[in-house]
Write an enzyme that holds these catalytic residues in place. Structure first.
Site, short mmCIF file in Angstrom:
data_model
loop_
_atom_site.label_atom_id
_atom_site.label_comp_id
_atom_site.label_asym_id
_atom_site.label_seq_id
_atom_site.Cartn_x
_atom_site.Cartn_y
_atom_site.Cartn_z
N ASP A 127 0.82 -1.21 0.00
CA ASP A 127 0.00 0.00 0.00
C ASP A 127 0.86 1.26 0.00
O ASP A 127 2.03 1.24 0.39
CB ASP A 127 -0.96 0.00 1.18
N GLU A 136 -0.02 -1.16 5.68
CA GLU A 136 1.08 -0.70 6.54
C GLU A 136 1.02 0.79 6.75
O GLU A 136 1.42 1.29 7.82
CB GLU A 136 2.43 -1.10 5.93
#
Length: 362
Positions: A71, A127
């Site tokens: 991400d 994350e």
């Protein structure tokens, strides 16, 4: 110099990965792409229940976990490779560069390494969000002997630790009063508490820090601040972000914040409880990386970071040799200038391929 076919494939991997948007919570497309790329190259690949892209190669008794994240933060940077061979795009540094380094290196491992160990590449979800959903799921599925975290350190850098984190949300409400009278406003009370927090942070000095650098100090910032009133009630609010050193646990920081706002009528809530972590710098994992970096003409440099990563999340359940590694300059994280020199990426892949082979005795 023209890249080798393996290096060209690794470059195409990162270029395509960076071209796929993957904001936190929206990683489905990148997960499917990475799963398919790994499956075509001999990995046992899947997308797990947390949405992580997971690929496993090797069948030996050791397990090496290579945990990166797919991400990114928001920000549309047109993806291109410029005339100098630099890849521009969101996630090129933080942290698709590191994740693709992991995948490319494991795809290039020789048979002797694959017979000595299982290499588990994990492209984790969220994350960049407080949840760290992917890492929290993965850490309960695997029991590695060695761990690599995918975060930019520079191709010759080895990150041993990250500071902890705590977020405090503060709200003060009180009855309105005439400002000509004797009293304090909700904003006054909140500001007084904030001043006390700053004084506490500035004075924090653990006995064994030797005065230490920023890694051993408490960092506090106001992330949000405001006040309002409706003629009957005054309201003031703030969000305080704290970066915590190894000597201060999140619950201890909570107690200090509560004490700072004692007697001020503040309502406090806390999130983001992550303890600081700092791993030893002399073990089989760090030695293998140091040798491999020198083989490529570099000088290994140990680092600690003031941010927080999935290293903090997995440390308790994975108490094994761990470091963070990946190409790129972390100063470019989250910026409009995010970019990665592909020559550095090539070198990082070569370093990691050699280091993993050496680590497992292949």
């Amino acid at each position: 110099m023209t890249p080798t076919p393996d290096a060209q494939a690794a470059r195409e991997l990162i270029r395509q990965a960076v071209s796929i948007p993957s904001l936190s919570g929206e990683e489905q497309a990148i997960a499917a792409f990475l799963r398919d790329w790994m499956a075509r190259r001999g990995f046992d690949a899947q997308v797990d229940e947390a949405g992580n892209a997971v690929g496993v190669r090797g069948s030996g008794p050791l397990t090496v976990a290579l945990l990166g994240h797919m991400d990114t933060v928001p920000g549309d940077i047109p993806v291109r490779v410029d005339e100098a061979g630099v890849l521009h795009g969101r996630g090129s540094v933080d942290a698709k560069g590191s994740l693709c380094t992991f995948i490319a290196a494991v795809s290039a491992l020789p048979p002797e390494a694959l017979s000595a160990a299982r290499f588990v590449c994990i492209g984790a979800t969220e994350e960049e969000a407080p949840s760290s959903k992917g890492a929290r799921y993965a850490m309960r599925q695997h029991r590695p002997d060695f761990v690599l975290i995918g975060e930019p350190s520079g191709w010759a850098g080895l990150t041993l630790g990250y500071k902890g984190r705590l977020v405090a949300k503060v709200r003060v409400e009180k009855d309105n009063f005439h400002t000509a009278g004797d009293g304090t406003s909700a904003a006054d009370d909140l500001t007084l508490g904030w001043q006390r927090v700053r004084e506490w942070a500035a004075g924090f000095a653990p006995a064994d820090s030797g005065g230490g650098g920023i890694f051993d100090r408490v960092q506090v910032t106001l992330q949000d601040l405001g006040s309002s009133g409706d003629g009957l009630t005054q309201r003031a609010w703030a969000t305080i972000g704290l970066r915590l050193p190894p000597a201060l646990a999140p619950y201890q920081a909570e107690e200090a914040i509560e004490q700072a706002f004692a007697g001020l009528g503040a309502d406090l809530t806390f999130t983001g409880h992550e303890s600081a972590v700092r791993h030893p710098k002399d073990n089989a994992l760090t030695r293998a990386l140091r040798v491999a970096i020198r083989e490529q003409g570099g000088t290994p440099t140990f680092k600690v970071k003031t941010g927080t990563s999935d290293m903090n999340v997995v440390a308790e359940l994975w108490p094994v040799p761990t470091l963070a590694y990946g190409p790129g300059d972390s100063a470019l994280d989250h910026t409009p200038e995010e970019r990665l020199d592909l020559a550095e990426y090539d070198r990082a892949v070569a370093v990691l391929t050699s280091a993993l082979t050496r680590l497992v005795g292949g």
